[in-house]
Design a protein around this motif. Sequence first.
Motif: not given
Length: 284
Positions: A74-81, A89-93, A116-121, A154-162
């Motif tokens: 549960l220390t996190g990993s990059k699961f989609f790129d 990246w899934a956070p380090n829980l 903060s009220g911000q939604g998770l993706w 690292p924080a999520k990075l949503i690119r153009a098509k995303g």
Amino acid sequence: MVSVRRWAVRGVIALAGIVLFVAVGVWISSQLVIEKRWPIPAGGVAAARDPGAAARGKLLATRFGCTDCHGGDLTGSKFFDDPQIARFWAPNLTLVAGKYSDAQLDHALRAGVRPSGQGLWVMPSEMLMRLTDAETADLIAYLRSLKPVGEARPAKLIRAKGRIGVLIGKFKAAPSLVAEIQGQPLPDYGPGLAEGRRLARACVECHGSQLQGGALAEAPDLNIAAAYDPADFKRLLRTGIAAGNRRLGLMSESAPIRFRNLSDAEIEALQAYLKARVERQPPA
């Protein structure tokens, strides 16, 4: 000729300006959706404190796929790129757990909402929302039992098509998905099939809120499970290998991790529930 060239240059500049204007508009509009604040649920459960709580929570973390994205520790990993869609990246829980209260962990798990009220993706809260209070308390106890190790991811990075997908509703934040299926539990076929129904909740993330298929493009309606020979069904869940020694994409990757520890009785209960689902569906 000079005049024609001048107008051609002006046209190219104008087109570039339009493209830039549209790109900036897409980025700003999508960012507003990505950063939207959602209502923070009231209340929240506290971590269970009995001696067996963390072990039960660890089993839930495995069966509900926490380890698929966040890693076995549960220390996190990059699961989609994808270079055009996003990088996640899934956070380090083990670090996140120390920053959240028990109630905030509950809200993140079952509602997909940060403090903060911000939604998770890309957080499967539409599946985890089906956890009972007692199960959630066990899962939080497991997170609390982990020693903080490793580094923040690292924080999520949503690119153009995303970002275009965000704007047209193809990609949605966890709270939105939770709201869509609120009040839509899996069908209850009576006490005799309650264990199978409980286990089937772990299938919702890929196979849809009613196991109808399509939550992920390759995930079929689980009517198909009713046709499996019991021995083949057990092998599929424990090894990811289907009848005929076939591999089934993501199922073949995740099943040996999530379901390898299911007992014979649990697998039989799950298949019995899925068979009942087929038998009791109204005719098309």
